[in-house]
Structure formats: C-alpha cells, structure tokens
Design a protein around this motif. Structure first.
Motif, PDB file in Angstrom:
ATOM      1  N   PRO A  44     -24.350 -10.738 -44.111  1.00 10.98           N
ATOM      2  CA  PRO A  44     -23.036 -10.889 -43.460  1.00 10.98           C
ATOM      3  C   PRO A  44     -22.762  -9.763 -42.476  1.00 10.98           C
ATOM      4  CG  PRO A  44     -22.766 -10.035 -45.685  1.00 10.98           C
ATOM      5  CD  PRO A  44     -24.227 -10.363 -45.536  1.00 10.98           C
ATOM      6  N   VAL A  45     -21.946 -10.061 -41.464  1.00 18.00           N
ATOM      7  CA  VAL A  45     -21.514  -9.010 -40.546  1.00 18.00           C
ATOM      8  C   VAL A  45     -20.367  -8.211 -41.138  1.00 18.00           C
ATOM      9  CG1 VAL A  45     -22.313 -10.242 -38.497  1.00 18.00           C
ATOM     10  CG2 VAL A  45     -19.986 -10.625 -39.321  1.00 18.00           C
ATOM     11  N   ARG A  58     -18.036 -12.790 -43.720  1.00 16.21           N
ATOM     12  CA  ARG A  58     -18.287 -13.480 -42.454  1.00 16.21           C
ATOM     13  C   ARG A  58     -19.771 -13.383 -42.081  1.00 16.21           C
ATOM     14  NH1 ARG A  58     -13.276 -11.007 -41.587  1.00 16.21           N
ATOM     15  NH2 ARG A  58     -11.590 -12.495 -41.132  1.00 16.21           N
ATOM     16  N   PHE A  59     -20.302 -14.513 -41.642  1.00 15.87           N
ATOM     17  CA  PHE A  59     -21.679 -14.585 -41.167  1.00 15.87           C
ATOM     18  C   PHE A  59     -21.673 -15.057 -39.717  1.00 15.87           C
ATOM     19  CE2 PHE A  59     -21.741 -15.447 -45.713  1.00 15.87           C
ATOM     20  CZ  PHE A  59     -22.775 -14.639 -46.174  1.00 15.87           C
ATOM     21  N   VAL A  60     -22.570 -14.516 -38.903  1.00 13.94           N
ATOM     22  CA  VAL A  60     -22.764 -14.965 -37.526  1.00 13.94           C
ATOM     23  C   VAL A  60     -24.193 -15.467 -37.402  1.00 13.94           C
ATOM     24  CG1 VAL A  60     -22.852 -14.294 -35.104  1.00 13.94           C
ATOM     25  CG2 VAL A  60     -21.063 -13.362 -36.594  1.00 13.94           C
ATOM     26  N   ARG A 104     -16.905 -22.023 -37.633  1.00 13.80           N
ATOM     27  CA  ARG A 104     -16.376 -21.902 -36.275  1.00 13.80           C
ATOM     28  C   ARG A 104     -17.522 -21.848 -35.272  1.00 13.80           C
ATOM     29  NH1 ARG A 104     -13.064 -18.121 -39.032  1.00 13.80           N
ATOM     30  NH2 ARG A 104     -10.842 -18.673 -39.036  1.00 13.80           N
ATOM     31  N   CYS A 105     -17.195 -22.234 -34.049  1.00 15.41           N
ATOM     32  CA  CYS A 105     -18.147 -22.109 -32.946  1.00 15.41           C
ATOM     33  C   CYS A 105     -17.368 -21.691 -31.706  1.00 15.41           C
ATOM     34  CB  CYS A 105     -18.888 -23.416 -32.695  1.00 15.41           C
ATOM     35  SG  CYS A 105     -20.099 -23.312 -31.351  1.00 15.41           S
ATOM     36  N   GLN A 241     -21.680 -19.072 -30.163  1.00 17.69           N
ATOM     37  CA  GLN A 241     -21.862 -18.377 -31.438  1.00 17.69           C
ATOM     38  C   GLN A 241     -21.212 -19.137 -32.587  1.00 17.69           C
ATOM     39  OE1 GLN A 241     -21.516 -13.926 -31.797  1.00 17.69           O
ATOM     40  NE2 GLN A 241     -19.626 -14.480 -32.848  1.00 17.69           N
ATOM     41  N   GLU A 243     -20.079 -19.212 -36.505  1.00 12.94           N
ATOM     42  CA  GLU A 243     -19.683 -18.302 -37.577  1.00 12.94           C
ATOM     43  C   GLU A 243     -19.333 -19.101 -38.828  1.00 12.94           C
ATOM     44  OE1 GLU A 243     -16.426 -15.933 -36.297  1.00 12.94           O
ATOM     45  OE2 GLU A 243     -17.401 -15.258 -34.447  1.00 12.94           O
ATOM     46  N   GLU A 245     -17.218 -18.412 -42.370  1.00 17.86           N
ATOM     47  CA  GLU A 245     -16.325 -17.475 -43.052  1.00 17.86           C
ATOM     48  C   GLU A 245     -15.983 -18.021 -44.434  1.00 17.86           C
ATOM     49  OE1 GLU A 245     -12.744 -15.371 -41.145  1.00 17.86           O
ATOM     50  OE2 GLU A 245     -11.810 -16.983 -42.321  1.00 17.86           O
TER      51      GLU A 245
END
Length: 555
Positions: A44-45, A58-60, A104-105, A241, A243, A245
């Motif tokens: 995760p970030v 949160r992951f990207v 999300r994008c 990007q 994401e 969450e």
C-alpha cells in the motif's frame, strides 16, 4: 459493430458484443495468443489502523498490461490483544474486517461496496456448502463446517417407543458446526461422558503481537466482495491511475469487556465459557500492512496496439454490476402490554437506473434503550438480537413479518408475502439457489420443533438452550440467515447485458414492511425494539474508457 450515441457526447461505444478487443471480453477465448503473466505483490501507499477508530489502506496500481481482475486478492493477518482468545466471525471470516471498499480511476469512483461483510454474508449463501467449507474457510479463515450429530439413543438408556420425540426431546440426528460444538456421536471418538465442548481449532485463532506471523492468513479475492471485479479484464495500460481504498472496521479498546461489545470483526473462542463475558484484550491490529496479489497479463505489441486503437477510435464500454446500499428502520412498538402490527414504508430510490436484484437484510436494534433491554433475548433458544458469534453479519428471521414491493408504480405481488417457503422461493430466483441450513431461514415463527434440527442437546438428547455443556449451534445459527430477495433480471444467464434488468421510471422503488411486535411485560420475551433494514440494490452500470479518460454511466 454496435454503434450507440450518447446524448451528451455522441460517442461511439465498442461494447462487449461489438469490436472491443476479444482479449478484454469475459469468457472463453477463441484463438491462441502469446501472453506473459506477471504476479505482483503490491504494497500500500498508505496504511493506518487503530482498534478504537478503524483505519484506511490505499493501493495505487501501476499502469501496465491488463489486470486479471477476478484473481486480484487482498491479503492480511490480524493480531489481537490476548493470544488465541479470538477468531474471525463464523460465516464471513476475515471479510468482517472490511467496512467499505472503493475503486477509483483518475479520481472517478468506478465502484464502491458499503457494508461489505453483511453483503458478503448474504451472497455467500448462494454458494454451495462444499465450496464454503473447503475453499472459503481456507481463504477467509471462516468457519462454515458442518457435522452430523448422531446419538445412538436419546434420553439416556430408556428406549423411546415409536420414536415419540417432542420439542423437549430430540436426539438421533442433528446438524452442528464443529467450531461451535465438539460432540459425542455414533462412530466418533468419545470426548467426554455427557458434555459437548466448544473450543475452536487453534489454526482459526488469532495470535497476539508477540506471535505475529503464526496466526491465520486471510486472502480475499476482490471478486467475492466487489461485483465490478467478477468478470472484467481491466486494460491498465490504457487507463489513468487506478486506486483501491479499503476502509477497515474498528474493534474495541483493550479494556472493554466482551459483555459490553455489540459488534466487532472477531468473536471469542468459547462463547459460553464462564469467563467470556468479563474477558478483555479483544483489541485488534494488523501484524503487518495488508498487500494485494495481482496478476498482470502482458500481450505482444500487436495485441496491445489493438487495445489502444480501440480506445483512440471510440470508447470501450464494460458493463458491470454495482451495489448501492440504502438503510431503513421499522420503528419500535409503543403502547401497553400486548401485540400489534408495526408498518413501515421505505423509499429506496433508483430512479432511471437498470436494477437487477434487491436483497434486504434485517437486524434488531440493540443500541436504543429498548433494544439494549432486549439484546440478549432468545426465541426458541436462538440469539437473533445480539449474537456473539455472528455479530451484525447476519439477517434475522422476524416473527410474523410480511412485505411487498412497488416497482414503477405497480405493486409487485397481489398480496403481501408472509410465508417463509415463498420468501425463500423468491430469494432463490436471484441466483441458482439460496443454500442455508434447516432452521436458519424459515423457523415457522421460532417453533422449537423446527429449529431442533440444529444441535442443541447434550448426549442425553434433551433440549437445553441455556447450559454450557450442551450443543450451542442452534443458539448462534438458528434463524439468522433469513434474507428477503427480489430478482428483476429477465434472464440470469444474460448477466450484465443492457436491458436485462428492469429500468426504473421516475417513480422510486418502494418497500412495504409489516411485522407483529409484542410487549409481553417480561423483558426476556419482548420483541418490540426497532428493526434495522439494510437494502443491497444491484444495478447495471458501464465503465467507459476513451482517449480522454474514464467515466461511469447508468445508460
């Protein structure tokens, strides 16, 4: 090519049935292609979690290749304040840790699932018992096992002439959960002379921080909790990007006693132990930050170019199922001693959307003054209010309830649905079959003879819904899988095809609910508290990818 015109942008869409590259379409591929699979462990970030406040991870996702979304898994280990005292909730396991998960994008929300544990508890029942027990129990550290209890002769050594068994004397065959009851039975090793025991396997028990790494590991495929991930292959190479969450459910403080907890992700090892109510040390933490297991599909340059050309020449449309959560309350009954009908009408919206399924989960309020007074009540021995092995990841059977839907200004059924068998019949239309144990769904208003199919005796065959030495499966599982369901798809086999669901007009969906509540004057038998209704509304949406980015549409 399936050309469609968007009223706002006049965009040409490449649908699943049109010129979308075949590699991105769900289902079997009709040609051989060269592909390299890259399995990646994604850290995760950001990650923070405390037991008293919950937390967020949160992951990207890197913009490369094509994501094999159905195989994406969220992995973690949870530790608790006291070693080997707690395990994950019985039916959903580690999914109980997840409160909300969002995809999300480029800042655009693609999909979000609220009340993830309760939603999974509902959908889980459409999966076979064998799959839940042999697959999901391993991945999620849940406890869906099933054991047939066979007594050679009920009520001791006295022969029961003609098998004359009533509600106080059952014996012979019952169903038990082996994580709740370890019992004697025909052909099984004798554990004790008369008594059942109730400890869970050590492999299911959480460790404390000092023993982190030796407890159960959880691997949750996101397709099991997010319908968006169930069928789609996401071309990350052509997207902004992405994401993910995850919002985690909070636990109690270290000093909070078990008797003062009304909901949390884990349950105590032995719920009828003499020291269970006063026990502390149920606070939660992660052994290490969670991570995602991802599979990227890397095709050769020609195939990648087809994907990019499809995006640049129009817009790709991925149809998927989204789940919207709406909540309602059937209010508390007021007035003097006696019984009465409490009605509630619930406007659940969805105007202009193409709705596929509706599920309604029901749980008694246990927080208000009246709810707290009733929270430990049992009906035919079943804990349908405060249930310390399921918590709120359940749906309670309710005495003498009936319901109806109003869809597009038309009442769906000619008369209110009030029979358990008919409710189960309508619910099973949503998917293949709703599969739960006898006595979990239709209890015939908590008739003891009906719920006796779930283990509730010691070796003497006498029903005992209070003692610590008799089986407790019925207490915690009985009457706690009763979900109301409505299928608005035309054909389940058509999945997310446009037009398969029911388009809702400008008139919102209405749910009419009636239940008989009772003020007996005796707190242990009252049932007049409010009932919390949670509506899971599945509807079709479309993810649209074009050269300008991504968007989500209900068209």
């Amino acid at each position: 090519m399936d050309n469609q015109s968007n009223s706002a942008e006049n965009t040409v869409y490449l649908d699943e049935s049109g010129l979308m590259p075949d590699l991105l379409r769900p289902g079997r591929k009709e040609r051989a292609v060269n592909v390299q699979v890259e399995t990646n462990i994604l850290e995760p970030v950001s990650h923070q979690y405390t037991s008293t406040n919950g937390g967020v991870t949160r992951f990207v996702l890197p913009a490369k290749g094509v994501l094999d979304a159905p195989s994406t898994a969220l992995c973690f280990e949870v530790v608790t304040g006291t070693d080997s005292q707690d395990a994950f909730q019985l039916t959903v396991g580690g999914v109980a840790m997840i409160n909300r998960i969002t995809v999300r994008c480029g800042g655009q929300i693609l999909s979000r699932v609220d009340e993830a544990a309760l939603y999974h508890a509902v959908k889980n029942q459409f999966i076979s018992q064998q799959f839940r027990e042999n697959v999901l129990d391993v991945r999620h550290a849940s406890s869906n096992g099933l054991f047939t209890k066979i007594l050679p002769n009920p009520a001791g050594s006295a022969l029961q002439a003609g098998f004359d068994l009533g509600e106080g004397l059952v014996g012979y065959h019952q169903l038990s959960n082996p994580e709740l009851d370890q019992i004697n039975g025909y052909g099984n090793m004798i554990l004790s002379n008369q008594n059942a025991t109730h400890g869970k396997q050590r492999c299911k028990l959480l460790r404390n921080a000092a023993n982190a790494g030796s407890g159960p590991q959880v691997a949750i495929r996101l397709r099991d909790i997010i319908p968006f991930f169930e069928r789609n292959q996401l071309p990350l190479l052509a997207m902004a990007q992405v994401e993910i969450e995850c919002e985690w459910k909070k636990g109690p403080a270290n000093a909070t006693t078990y008797a003062n907890i009304n909901d949390m992700p884990v349950v105590i090892d032995n719920p009828v132990d003499v020291g269970a109510a006063a026990s502390t040390g149920h606070d939660l933490a992660f052994a290490q930050p969670p991570f995602l297991s991802l599979d990227y599909l890397h095709y050769d340059e020609d195939e990648q170019m087809k994907i990019m050309n499809a995006v640049n020449s129009g817009a790709m449309r991925f149809n998927f199922t989204e789940c919207t959560v709406v909540k309602g309350i059937n209010p508390e009954r007021t007035g003097g001693v006696g019984s009465g009908i409490v009605e509630s009408n619930h406007i659940i919206g969805m105007m202009g959307k193409e709705v596929k399924k509706i599920y309604v989960a029901k749980n008694w309020d246990i927080v208000s003054t009246q709810g707290a007074a009733e929270k430990d009540n049992q009906y035919a021995g079943c804990f349908t209010h405060r249930n310390t092995q399921l918590w709120n990841a359940k749906s309670a059977a309710i005495h003498k309830e009936e319901y109806n839907f109003v869809i597009n200004n038309e009442r769906l059924y000619d008369k209110e649905v009030n029979q358990g068998a008919m409710q189960h019949h309508y619910l099973s239309h949503c998917e293949d079959h709703y599969q739960c144990l006898p006595g979990q769904y239709d209890t015939l208003n908590f008739n003891q003879d009906v719920v006796n199919v779930l283990a509730n005796t010691a070796d003497n065959g006498l029903v005992d819904n209070a003692g610590a030495t008799s089986c407790i499966t019925q207490r915690f599982l009985g009457g706690n899988a009763h979900v109301i369901g409505l299928n608005l798809d035309k054909y389940n086999e058509m999945g997310n095809a446009r037009g398969n669901g029911t388009r809702i007009s400008s008139a919102p969906i209405e749910f009419r609910y009636r239940v008989e509540k009772s003020n007996t004057g005796v707190p242990a038998t009252e049932r007049r508290a409010a009932i919390n209704l949670t509506f899971f509304i599945e509807h079709r949406r479309s993810l649209i990818i074009n050269s300008l980015g991504v968007s989500v549409s209900d068209i």
